[in-house]
Design an enzyme around this catalytic site. Structure first.
Site: not given
Ligand code: IMP
Ligand code: MG
Length: 173
Positions: A96-97, A100, A149, A156
């Site tokens: 995963e990049d 969050d 962010f 992106d």
């Molecule tokens: P989660 O499901 O809330 O853990 O979010 C995971 C996904 O949300 C990541 O794999 C990203 O694709 C996107 N995401 C969350 N925060 C950011 C950010 O700060 N910049 C870009 N993409 C984000």
């Molecule tokens: Mg992602």
């Protein structure tokens, strides 16, 4: 309009990616049936850099997941690509990049639940520790970052900035 502020320089990213590769090489040395799954789109650059430093044998698959509530807020995770491989019996490493809220982790874990996989590990370049609310541990983390962010290095903001070789924080002008 966005204002971009440099957050993590190219060299620091490269150093961290090598550290993660070293740990993975140690932990997975000599193991079989490893399946690495890269989560698109954001992980494409990280995946390319990380996997080229791995020296154990693995299969590599990609899943595209969309998790955007809106441009700067993560929302519900949805699978938007075909899932045409079999994870049964595999040790799964998910790349995963950024992690969050953990919604995507919960979603992916439930996606694989129906298969008898061997184990599942997450490798995340960035981890928003304060926002993470899933019960599942993320064992391979590049940088723990505060809740802002970010974009660049594959990530992106509204489809933009994936090509930046460093990571920025994105602010509304
Ligand atoms: P989660 O499901 O809330 O853990 O979010 C995971 C996904 O949300 C990541 O794999 C990203 O694709 C996107 N995401 C969350 N925060 C950011 C950010 O700060 N910049 C870009 N993409 C984000
Ligand atoms: Mg992602």
């Amino acid at each position: 309009m966005h204002i971009l502020k440099t957050f993590i320089e190219k060299d620091s990213i490269a150093e961290k990616v090598s550290e993660l590769a070293l740990r993975l090489n140690k932990d997975f040395a000599g193991q079989k049936n490893i399946l690495i799954i890269s989560i698109l789109k954001g992980s494409f650059v990280f995946t390319a850099d990380l996997t080229r430093q791995l020296n154990f044998s693995f299969d590599l698959e990609f899943l595209e997941i969309s998790s955007y509530g809106n441009e700067m807020k993560s929302g519900e995770a949805k699978l938007i690509s075909n899932f045409n491989f079999n994870p049964a019996g595999k040790k799964i490493i998910i790349i995963e990049d950024i992690i969050d809220t953990g919604n995507t982790v919960v979603f992916l874990n439930s996606l694989f639940e129906q298969y008898e996989f061997n184990k599942i590990e997450y490798v995340a370049l960035l981890f928003k520790e304060e926002k993470y609310s899933a019960a599942f541990p993320v064992n391979y983390i590049g940088f723990k970052i505060p809740d802002s962010f970010v974009a660049g290095y594959g990530m992106d903001c509204g489809g933009k900035y994936r090509n930046l070789p460093y990571i920025v924080t994105v602010h509304e002008a």
